[in-house]
Scaffold this motif. Sequence first.
Motif, mmCIF file in Angstrom:
data_model
loop_
_atom_site.group_PDB
_atom_site.id
_atom_site.type_symbol
_atom_site.label_atom_id
_atom_site.label_comp_id
_atom_site.label_asym_id
_atom_site.label_seq_id
_atom_site.Cartn_x
_atom_site.Cartn_y
_atom_site.Cartn_z
ATOM 1 N N LEU A 1 3.971 10.217 2.023
ATOM 2 C CA LEU A 1 2.635 10.395 2.613
ATOM 3 C C LEU A 1 1.725 9.236 2.225
ATOM 4 N N ALA A 2 1.775 8.831 0.966
ATOM 5 C CA ALA A 2 0.943 7.715 0.506
ATOM 6 C C ALA A 2 1.329 6.422 1.215
ATOM 7 N N VAL A 3 2.619 6.190 1.421
ATOM 8 C CA VAL A 3 3.081 4.994 2.130
ATOM 9 C C VAL A 3 2.550 4.998 3.560
ATOM 10 N N LEU A 4 2.686 6.122 4.253
ATOM 11 C CA LEU A 4 2.187 6.205 5.626
ATOM 12 C C LEU A 4 0.683 5.959 5.683
ATOM 13 N N ALA A 5 -0.041 6.530 4.728
ATOM 14 C CA ALA A 5 -1.500 6.379 4.716
ATOM 15 C C ALA A 5 -1.910 4.926 4.510
ATOM 16 N N LEU A 6 -1.219 4.211 3.627
ATOM 17 C CA LEU A 6 -1.557 2.805 3.394
ATOM 18 C C LEU A 6 -1.173 1.935 4.583
ATOM 19 N N LEU A 7 -0.038 2.225 5.190
ATOM 20 C CA LEU A 7 0.358 1.450 6.371
ATOM 21 C C LEU A 7 -0.526 1.772 7.568
ATOM 22 N N PHE A 8 -1.167 2.926 7.550
ATOM 23 C CA PHE A 8 -2.154 3.254 8.583
ATOM 24 C C PHE A 8 -3.328 2.278 8.501
ATOM 25 N N GLU A 9 -3.653 1.843 7.246
ATOM 26 C CA GLU A 9 -4.737 0.873 7.053
ATOM 27 C C GLU A 9 -4.370 -0.495 7.590
ATOM 28 N N ARG A 10 -3.149 -0.956 7.202
ATOM 29 C CA ARG A 10 -2.697 -2.288 7.639
ATOM 30 C C ARG A 10 -1.227 -2.449 7.255
ATOM 31 N N PRO A 11 -0.519 -3.358 7.902
ATOM 32 C CA PRO A 11 0.865 -3.628 7.510
ATOM 33 C C PRO A 11 0.919 -4.196 6.082
ATOM 34 N N MET A 12 1.948 -3.818 5.337
ATOM 35 C CA MET A 12 2.118 -4.276 3.955
ATOM 36 C C MET A 12 3.600 -4.355 3.625
ATOM 37 N N HIS A 13 3.919 -5.119 2.593
ATOM 38 C CA HIS A 13 5.276 -5.111 2.054
ATOM 39 C C HIS A 13 5.287 -4.137 0.871
ATOM 40 N N PRO A 14 6.460 -3.651 0.463
ATOM 41 C CA PRO A 14 6.521 -2.623 -0.584
ATOM 42 C C PRO A 14 5.801 -2.995 -1.881
ATOM 43 N N TYR A 15 5.893 -4.238 -2.304
ATOM 44 C CA TYR A 15 5.198 -4.622 -3.535
ATOM 45 C C TYR A 15 3.693 -4.421 -3.384
ATOM 46 N N GLU A 16 3.152 -4.768 -2.225
ATOM 47 C CA GLU A 16 1.721 -4.594 -1.970
ATOM 48 C C GLU A 16 1.359 -3.112 -1.906
ATOM 49 N N VAL B 1 10.577 3.910 1.737
ATOM 50 C CA VAL B 1 10.258 3.089 2.912
ATOM 51 C C VAL B 1 11.458 3.043 3.858
ATOM 52 N N GLN B 2 12.663 2.877 3.313
ATOM 53 C CA GLN B 2 13.862 2.836 4.154
ATOM 54 C C GLN B 2 14.079 4.168 4.868
ATOM 55 N N SER B 3 13.802 5.273 4.177
ATOM 56 C CA SER B 3 13.935 6.595 4.797
ATOM 57 C C SER B 3 12.938 6.760 5.944
ATOM 58 N N LEU B 4 11.703 6.299 5.724
ATOM 59 C CA LEU B 4 10.699 6.367 6.792
ATOM 60 C C LEU B 4 11.108 5.492 7.974
ATOM 61 N N GLU B 5 11.740 4.357 7.671
ATOM 62 C CA GLU B 5 12.192 3.463 8.745
ATOM 63 C C GLU B 5 13.310 4.133 9.550
ATOM 64 N N LYS B 6 14.249 4.797 8.860
ATOM 65 C CA LYS B 6 15.337 5.492 9.560
ATOM 66 C C LYS B 6 14.794 6.580 10.482
ATOM 67 N N ARG B 7 13.711 7.218 10.056
ATOM 68 C CA ARG B 7 13.096 8.280 10.867
ATOM 69 C C ARG B 7 12.143 7.713 11.915
ATOM 70 N N GLU B 8 12.067 6.382 11.968
ATOM 71 C CA GLU B 8 11.240 5.660 12.944
ATOM 72 C C GLU B 8 9.752 5.964 12.794
#
Length: 200
Positions: free
Chosen positions: A3-18, A43-50
Amino acid sequence: MALAVLALLFERPMHPYELAATMRERRKEESIKLNFGTLYSVVQSLEKRELVRVKEVVREGRRPERTIYEITEAGKLELQDWLSELVSVPVREYTGFEAGLSLLPVLEPGVAVRLLEERRARLEQGLAQAEAAWGVAVKDGLPRLLMIEAEYVVVLRRAELEWVGGLVEEIRGGSFDGLEMWREWHRRIGDGLPMEAEEG
């Protein structure tokens, strides 16, 4: 974590370290159970789920390549649905303290008071730390919007501290409803008798 990953990527694209650095900067580990060691697999799991996708792969100087992810439309819908449920639907959360309170009569009243006083001291210490962390975040310029969960924690700790303090005073002062029955149970146990008198 997802959920936190999705929320941050909602703000802007980022790489995992960021992503990890931003979560740490905003102290999200204090309100979300985060395991930064599993971030890449999340992140990989979220990518697999598109729900997220690779936006680009960049290389700066001699640094290794960094994969920048962005949220997909499906990810935005999932994020909205997930957050909507978390914010709007109260769920029954079973805390250890609540379980302890439900079994409080097992302890003698004097022991219960001592343990509740220990809890009160720890709550005071935790509240001071939470307020200090909140103050640092505000001083660092983080807006209330990004620290609202810290405010919620402070409010809950203040309320619990007040309630526990009141409970200690009621038991110690003798005004706690059921106190005599509680004491009688322990007198009977001390005499080797059942907690409740047998009928007849």
